[in-house]
Design a protein around this motif. Structure first.
Motif, PDB file in Angstrom:
ATOM      1  N   VAL A 153      28.539  45.892 -63.871  1.00 13.35           N
ATOM      2  CA  VAL A 153      27.060  46.060 -63.507  1.00 13.35           C
ATOM      3  C   VAL A 153      26.239  47.222 -64.405  1.00 13.35           C
ATOM      4  O   VAL A 153      25.055  46.897 -64.614  1.00 13.35           O
ATOM      5  N   THR A 154      26.793  48.325 -64.399  1.00  9.25           N
ATOM      6  CA  THR A 154      25.908  49.275 -64.929  1.00  9.25           C
ATOM      7  C   THR A 154      25.367  48.973 -66.362  1.00  9.25           C
ATOM      8  O   THR A 154      24.445  49.281 -67.050  1.00  9.25           O
ATOM      9  N   MET A 155      26.569  48.226 -67.247  1.00  8.51           N
ATOM     10  CA  MET A 155      26.384  48.028 -68.548  1.00  8.51           C
ATOM     11  C   MET A 155      25.315  46.784 -68.668  1.00  8.51           C
ATOM     12  O   MET A 155      24.326  46.963 -69.397  1.00  8.51           O
ATOM     13  N   ALA A 196      21.652  60.428 -76.324  1.00  9.98           N
ATOM     14  CA  ALA A 196      21.099  59.132 -75.588  1.00  9.98           C
ATOM     15  C   ALA A 196      19.704  59.565 -75.404  1.00  9.98           C
ATOM     16  O   ALA A 196      18.938  58.511 -75.880  1.00  9.98           O
ATOM     17  N   ASP A 197      19.218  60.689 -75.084  1.00  9.03           N
ATOM     18  CA  ASP A 197      17.974  60.918 -75.029  1.00  9.03           C
ATOM     19  C   ASP A 197      17.151  60.740 -76.314  1.00  9.03           C
ATOM     20  O   ASP A 197      16.180  60.275 -76.454  1.00  9.03           O
ATOM     21  N   GLU A 198      17.594  61.323 -77.285  1.00  8.22           N
ATOM     22  CA  GLU A 198      16.911  61.234 -78.751  1.00  8.22           C
ATOM     23  C   GLU A 198      16.868  59.610 -79.027  1.00  8.22           C
ATOM     24  O   GLU A 198      16.002  59.109 -79.779  1.00  8.22           O
ATOM     25  N   PHE A 199      17.771  58.774 -78.708  1.00  7.62           N
ATOM     26  CA  PHE A 199      17.716  57.240 -79.264  1.00  7.62           C
ATOM     27  C   PHE A 199      17.371  56.429 -78.073  1.00  7.62           C
ATOM     28  O   PHE A 199      17.395  55.263 -78.274  1.00  7.62           O
ATOM     29  N   GLY A 200      16.962  56.769 -77.058  1.00  6.43           N
ATOM     30  CA  GLY A 200      16.343  56.089 -75.851  1.00  6.43           C
ATOM     31  C   GLY A 200      17.474  55.243 -75.248  1.00  6.43           C
ATOM     32  O   GLY A 200      16.998  54.125 -74.781  1.00  6.43           O
ATOM     33  N   ALA A 201      18.599  55.619 -75.473  1.00 13.07           N
ATOM     34  CA  ALA A 201      19.649  54.839 -74.578  1.00 13.07           C
ATOM     35  C   ALA A 201      19.953  55.652 -73.081  1.00 13.07           C
ATOM     36  O   ALA A 201      19.583  56.767 -73.110  1.00 13.07           O
ATOM     37  N   LEU A 202      20.603  54.978 -72.226  1.00 13.61           N
ATOM     38  CA  LEU A 202      21.000  55.390 -70.999  1.00 13.61           C
ATOM     39  C   LEU A 202      22.517  55.932 -71.191  1.00 13.61           C
ATOM     40  O   LEU A 202      23.290  55.417 -71.971  1.00 13.61           O
ATOM     41  N   LEU A 203      22.632  57.058 -70.392  1.00  8.89           N
ATOM     42  CA  LEU A 203      24.246  57.493 -70.426  1.00  8.89           C
ATOM     43  C   LEU A 203      24.777  57.087 -69.116  1.00  8.89           C
ATOM     44  O   LEU A 203      24.229  57.705 -68.048  1.00  8.89           O
ATOM     45  N   ILE A 204      26.189  56.547 -69.259  1.00 16.89           N
ATOM     46  CA  ILE A 204      26.656  55.948 -68.088  1.00 16.89           C
ATOM     47  C   ILE A 204      28.072  56.847 -68.317  1.00 16.89           C
ATOM     48  O   ILE A 204      28.864  56.908 -69.138  1.00 16.89           O
ATOM     49  N   PHE A 205      28.426  57.552 -67.202  1.00 21.30           N
ATOM     50  CA  PHE A 205      29.688  58.051 -66.634  1.00 21.30           C
ATOM     51  C   PHE A 205      30.651  57.331 -66.134  1.00 21.30           C
ATOM     52  O   PHE A 205      30.182  56.878 -64.816  1.00 21.30           O
ATOM     53  N   ASP A 206      31.776  57.004 -66.366  1.00 21.54           N
ATOM     54  CA  ASP A 206      32.714  56.451 -65.700  1.00 21.54           C
ATOM     55  C   ASP A 206      33.477  57.261 -64.869  1.00 21.54           C
ATOM     56  O   ASP A 206      34.269  57.789 -65.557  1.00 21.54           O
ATOM     57  N   GLU A 207      33.168  57.435 -63.648  1.00 23.25           N
ATOM     58  CA  GLU A 207      33.974  58.417 -62.980  1.00 23.25           C
ATOM     59  C   GLU A 207      34.858  57.636 -61.656  1.00 23.25           C
ATOM     60  O   GLU A 207      35.105  58.314 -60.847  1.00 23.25           O
ATOM     61  N   VAL A 208      35.376  56.597 -62.220  1.00 23.09           N
ATOM     62  CA  VAL A 208      36.254  55.874 -61.158  1.00 23.09           C
ATOM     63  C   VAL A 208      37.477  56.501 -60.864  1.00 23.09           C
ATOM     64  O   VAL A 208      38.118  56.689 -59.673  1.00 23.09           O
ATOM     65  N   VAL A 209      37.981  57.150 -61.837  1.00 29.65           N
ATOM     66  CA  VAL A 209      39.081  58.215 -61.674  1.00 29.65           C
ATOM     67  C   VAL A 209      38.734  59.629 -61.435  1.00 29.65           C
ATOM     68  O   VAL A 209      39.233  60.186 -60.487  1.00 29.65           O
ATOM     69  N   THR A 210      37.847  60.063 -62.119  1.00 27.65           N
ATOM     70  CA  THR A 210      37.444  61.738 -62.199  1.00 27.65           C
ATOM     71  C   THR A 210      36.473  61.933 -60.940  1.00 27.65           C
ATOM     72  O   THR A 210      36.536  63.203 -60.736  1.00 27.65           O
ATOM     73  N   ALA A 211      36.031  60.959 -60.189  1.00 31.72           N
ATOM     74  CA  ALA A 211      35.156  61.769 -59.042  1.00 31.72           C
ATOM     75  C   ALA A 211      36.174  62.471 -58.059  1.00 31.72           C
ATOM     76  O   ALA A 211      35.615  63.158 -57.347  1.00 31.72           O
ATOM     77  N   ARG A 212      37.303  62.317 -58.077  1.00 34.28           N
ATOM     78  CA  ARG A 212      38.328  63.087 -57.049  1.00 34.28           C
ATOM     79  C   ARG A 212      38.508  64.539 -57.649  1.00 34.28           C
ATOM     80  O   ARG A 212      38.884  65.270 -56.457  1.00 34.28           O
ATOM     81  N   PHE A 213      37.752  65.002 -58.642  1.00 35.55           N
ATOM     82  CA  PHE A 213      38.327  66.387 -58.834  1.00 35.55           C
ATOM     83  C   PHE A 213      37.159  67.162 -58.516  1.00 35.55           C
ATOM     84  O   PHE A 213      37.423  68.513 -58.514  1.00 35.55           O
ATOM     85  N   SER A 214      36.166  66.860 -57.860  1.00 40.57           N
ATOM     86  CA  SER A 214      35.140  67.958 -57.162  1.00 40.57           C
ATOM     87  C   SER A 214      34.256  66.998 -56.509  1.00 40.57           C
ATOM     88  O   SER A 214      34.201  65.789 -56.646  1.00 40.57           O
ATOM     89  N   PHE A 265      28.024  51.912 -57.687  1.00 39.39           N
ATOM     90  CA  PHE A 265      27.419  52.565 -59.144  1.00 39.39           C
ATOM     91  C   PHE A 265      26.061  53.132 -58.479  1.00 39.39           C
ATOM     92  O   PHE A 265      25.543  52.716 -57.471  1.00 39.39           O
ATOM     93  N   GLY A 266      25.611  54.336 -59.120  1.00 44.02           N
ATOM     94  CA  GLY A 266      24.502  54.921 -58.520  1.00 44.02           C
ATOM     95  C   GLY A 266      23.824  55.576 -59.654  1.00 44.02           C
ATOM     96  O   GLY A 266      24.289  55.687 -60.908  1.00 44.02           O
ATOM     97  N   GLY A 267      22.713  56.251 -59.615  1.00 40.84           N
ATOM     98  CA  GLY A 267      21.953  56.940 -60.490  1.00 40.84           C
ATOM     99  C   GLY A 267      20.592  57.226 -60.284  1.00 40.84           C
ATOM    100  O   GLY A 267      20.199  57.543 -58.949  1.00 40.84           O
ATOM    101  N   ARG A 268      19.617  57.465 -61.245  1.00 39.78           N
ATOM    102  CA  ARG A 268      18.085  57.853 -61.178  1.00 39.78           C
ATOM    103  C   ARG A 268      17.577  56.645 -60.236  1.00 39.78           C
ATOM    104  O   ARG A 268      17.731  55.555 -60.500  1.00 39.78           O
ATOM    105  N   ALA A 269      16.744  57.133 -59.345  1.00 44.62           N
ATOM    106  CA  ALA A 269      16.096  56.084 -58.424  1.00 44.62           C
ATOM    107  C   ALA A 269      15.269  55.107 -59.174  1.00 44.62           C
ATOM    108  O   ALA A 269      15.353  53.752 -58.871  1.00 44.62           O
ATOM    109  N   ASP A 270      14.490  55.530 -60.207  1.00 44.54           N
ATOM    110  CA  ASP A 270      13.681  54.559 -60.970  1.00 44.54           C
ATOM    111  C   ASP A 270      14.534  53.575 -61.528  1.00 44.54           C
ATOM    112  O   ASP A 270      14.143  52.238 -61.805  1.00 44.54           O
TER     113      ASP A 270
END
Length: 440
Positions: free
Chosen positions: A143-145, A236-254, A284-289
């Motif tokens: 979905v994020t992609m 991502a900012d320079e080229f006008g792309a969005l940055l997606i972090f896949d934290e499916v595994v890594t959300a557990r670290f903090s 999935f989540g992120g910026r409100a807009d």
């Protein structure tokens, strides 16, 4: 228990000897596999749990242990490939699920439990202002992609070689037959910002998003360098792309995942596995807009639905786990336990002259029989035979571990069980150091 000595034998003979022991110890698991093949391809419905000659069939699980159909008890260091982070049937989560059952399990309408979990996630992750639920990490990444493509009007996604974003996005083999939309994917080398820039320059304004795991899981437990993630944010900012972090595994670290450890803020984050409290979960989540484009009450809303997105049992289990179990202090404690285990494994391998390194972060450790820690999947030199050797041996010593060489600690894993693993691994090295690479 392993008792045969393998000093003068090559790795193929050592594997053959261990396979004989494994067959003798697990006749019921073998029989279950044979029966399962009648209705399941290969007797299995989850490829990552398959290994030869046949996988153990699990009969029950409790706390930090699993028991197979042959009656063997194992200390569980697989923990459902990180989804079992809370341990098996954590009593606090289990009690919440039992209570929830009395009120119905399929509401078919919005309810307060999804709001409570959403508020908790938005409160924990600094980059998540709005969140939507789904049913797996795979679904969250899909979905994020797709959302990035819809929002930017661009067709391409930049990912990294060796990455894994779910069953339909397995880039350990980019040309895997079930990989979806592969013609609209571009790939760069992990931990190589210059290569990422090359890919972005090549496709200029056609890249909708960059998707990255802050720590590669199936790619070898390889932690992203902080400078690499910062560079991706700038690119991502320079080229006008969005940055997606896949934290499916890594959300557990903090409480806020690795993005808060590294202080890098993505536009979108995908979540799954352990955050559902042990039940089927994705988010999935992120910026409100960005996420508000899915507001069904708004004009030209982007449609997103799913029958079980707000499954009440998952919402309650997830909320209970995050608010009553996985506190910041508890997460720090289990990460420290993982770091201690990592240090001891390195110490005993060095003392036995075996080339060995441990990657990962905190409570997730990836074992490699090589002197230099890999920085991307292409620098993993540990062989399939070496992984098979350690896997079979440790199973026979009473530890449930994955074939890929990953250790996933749970909150139920004790210091004593980590010590037991160190002792067992030392025994493995004593028996098999002649079949493993030596320190030069």
């Amino acid at each position: 228990m392993v008792s045969t000595q393998y000093k003068s034998r090559g790795i193929d003979q050592a594997l053959a000897d261990l396979e004989v022991c494994y067959h003798a110890a697990n006749p019921k698991s073998r029989g279950c596999r044979d029966l399962a093949r009648r209705v399941l391809p290969g007797g299995n419905t989850r490829a990552v749990l398959h290994y030869d000659p046949f996988p153990l069939f699990i009969d029950n699980a409790s706390g930090s242990h699993v028991r197979d159909v042959d009656g063997h008890d194992y200390i569980d260091f697989t923990n459902d490939m990180t989804a079992g982070f809370y341990g098996h049937s954590n009593p606090i989560i289990f009690a919440a699920i039992r209570k929830a059952l009395d009120n119905g399990i399929s509401f078919g309408g919005p309810h307060s439990h999804e709001v409570a979990l959403a508020e908790t996630l938005c409160g924990r992750f600094s980059s998540i202002e709005r969140v939507r639920f789904c049913n797996s990490g795979t679904e969250a990444n899909l979905v994020t992609m797709s959302l990035a493509r819809a929002l930017t009007g661009r067709p391409l996604i930049l990912a990294f070689k060796g990455g894994y974003h779910g069953s339909l996005m397995s880039y350990t083999n980019i040309n895997a037959g079930l990989n979806i939309d592969i013609n609209n994917m571009r790939f760069a080398d992990f931990n190589d910002a210059d290569d990422a820039r090359r890919a972005l320059v090549t496709d200029k304004d056609r890249i909708a998003a960059i998707i990255v795991e802050p720590m590669m899981g199936s790619g070898g437990g390889i932690l992203a360098e902080r400078s690499f993630l910062f560079a991706l944010r700038e690119l991502a900012d320079e080229f006008g792309a969005l940055l997606i972090f896949d934290e499916v595994v890594t959300a557990r670290f903090s409480p806020g995942g690795l993005q808060d450890v590294f202080k890098v803020r993505p536009d979108l984050t995908s979540l799954g596995k352990s955050l559902g409290g042990g039940l089927t979960f994705g988010a999935f989540g992120g910026r409100a807009d960005l996420i508000d484009r899915m507001d069904p009450s708004s004009q030209n809303a982007l449609m997103h639905s799913g029958t079980f997105n707000n499954n009440v049992l998952t919402m309650i289990a997830g909320y209970t786990g995050l608010t009553k179990v996985a506190t910041a202090e508890v997460l720090m404690e289990v990460n420290d336990r993982g770091d201690c285990l990592r240090s001891k494994l390195l110490e005993i391998s060095t003392s036995r002259g075996v080339a060995f390194t441990v990657t990962g972060y905190g409570s997730v450790l990836s074992l490699h029989f090589q002197a230099k820690a890999p920085v991307d999947p292409s620098s993993v030199t540990t062989t399939a035979a070496q992984r098979k050797l350690s896997h079979r041996d440790m199973l026979l010593r009473g530890f449930c571990v994955p074939r890929r060489g990953t250790i996933n600690l749970s909150l139920a894993t004790s210091d004593e069980e980590c010590e037991a693993f160190v002792h067992a691994f030392a025994g493995f090295l004593d028996d098999h150091h002649h079949q493993l690479p030596a320190i030069l």
